[in-house]
Enzyme design. Structure first.
Site, PDB file in Angstrom:
ATOM      1  CG  ASP A  63      17.259  12.519  -4.882  1.00 15.64           C
ATOM      2  OD1 ASP A  63      17.614  13.396  -3.744  1.00 15.64           O
ATOM      3  OD2 ASP A  63      16.989  13.044  -5.757  1.00 15.64           O
ATOM      4  CG  ASP A 139       8.268   5.781  -8.461  1.00 20.69           C
ATOM      5  OD1 ASP A 139       8.995   4.901  -8.095  1.00 20.69           O
ATOM      6  OD2 ASP A 139       9.010   6.575  -9.179  1.00 20.69           O
ATOM      7  CG  LEU A 183      10.616  14.850 -15.560  1.00 15.70           C
ATOM      8  CD1 LEU A 183       9.378  15.781 -15.981  1.00 15.70           C
ATOM      9  CD2 LEU A 183      11.496  15.705 -14.887  1.00 15.70           C
TER      10      LEU A 183
END
Length: 288
Positions: A63, A139, A183
């Site tokens: 990622d 983010d 999260l």
């Protein structure tokens, strides 16, 4: 197809993936453009110098590599095929074992380029000048350094104060980033195609502060009120800068989305079940 290739050289599979790419490229009418490090590993192909020369981008890694590829494109309307060579690969399009089939589908146009909302942010200094500007797919995180002390941050949405956060920091994320650091800090999972901005405090020091989901067209302003030490702004967990008292961080929806390649049959909820273990343990056989 002019195909850019960005990769993480820490994976043993990387050379084999590159050999597969160059083996298939002539038949699929692909012209590979490799970033400098990969160009040295492969020993062939053109050098990647400008994202505007590309029709698509392949990222080889996890990622983090895909996030780096998204920042490299800087808002250009170019689909990203993420190939997972690591463990999780929640954002990526396929596993390394499926690379050949995925490359054929990409070259043949048999895919969906799913738009993902991105964020842009500006660091405004005490004189009101923007000294830094970034884009993020996941983010922006404003957090303290190595001191175990609470920081106080004034938070505004469209110039209206929503309060002072006493916490270890704050995560401002996209729906895509809602399954990342947000999260872990207790934020909600947001379906990535539902455009919104998620504000999640990190270890809030009061029960009155909870994660907040706001409209995608809102602007979030964060101002350091009291801080015992220099703060840090981190972009997608990878790059950033220092942040001092009196400065402001302004975050809003970026002008252009990031387009991630998805193939038929793969859904967000399936990825959550497989990659994140969503839903808990599978049902056990009766009597076991």
């Amino acid at each position: 197809m002019r195909l850019g290739v960005i990769g993480h050289q820490g994976y043993e599979e990387l050379p084999e993936i590159l050999r597969t790419l160059f083996r298939l490229a002539p038949a699929l009418h692909i012209d590979p453009f490799l970033e400098q490090g990969l160009h040295e590993v492969a020993g062939k192909g053109a050098r990647l110098e400008d994202p505007s020369q590309l029709d698509a981008l392949v990222t080889l890694g996890g990622d983090g590599t895909l996030l780096r590829g998204a920042r490299y494109l800087d808002g250009k309307d170019i689909p990203i095929l993420g190939v997972n060579l690591g463990r999780l690969g929640f954002l990526t399009s396929c596993q390394s074992d499926d690379f050949e089939a995925a490359l054929r589908n990409l070259a043949g146009g048999d895919y969906v380029a799913q738009p993902r909302m991105a964020l842009s942010a500006r660091a405004i200094d005490a004189s009101g000048e923007a000294r830094k500007h970034w884009r993020a797919l996941n983010d922006f995180v404003l957090h303290k350094g190595g001191f175990a002390r609470v920081v106080r941050l004034n938070i505004f949405v469209d110039d209206e104060s929503i309060g002072t956060y006493a916490a270890d920091g704050i995560v401002i994320s996209t729906p895509t980033g809602s399954t990342a650091y947000s999260l872990s800090a207790g934020g909600p999972v947001v379906v990535p195609t539902l455009e919104s901005i998620v504000i999640t405090p990190i270890s809030a020091h009061t029960l009155a502060i909870r994660p907040l989901v706001i409209p995608a067209d809102a602007e979030v302003t964060v101002e350091a009120r009291e801080t015992p030490t220099e703060l840090l702004v981190t972009v997608d967990g990878q790059v950033g800068t220092s942040f001092v008292k009196g400065e402001k961080l302004k975050v809003r929806k970026a002008d252009n989305p990031v387009r991630i390649v998805r193939f038929p049959g793969a859904t967000f909820f399936e990825r959550m079940r497989v990659k994140l273990g969503w839903g808990g343990l599978p049902d056990r056989d009766e009597g076991s």
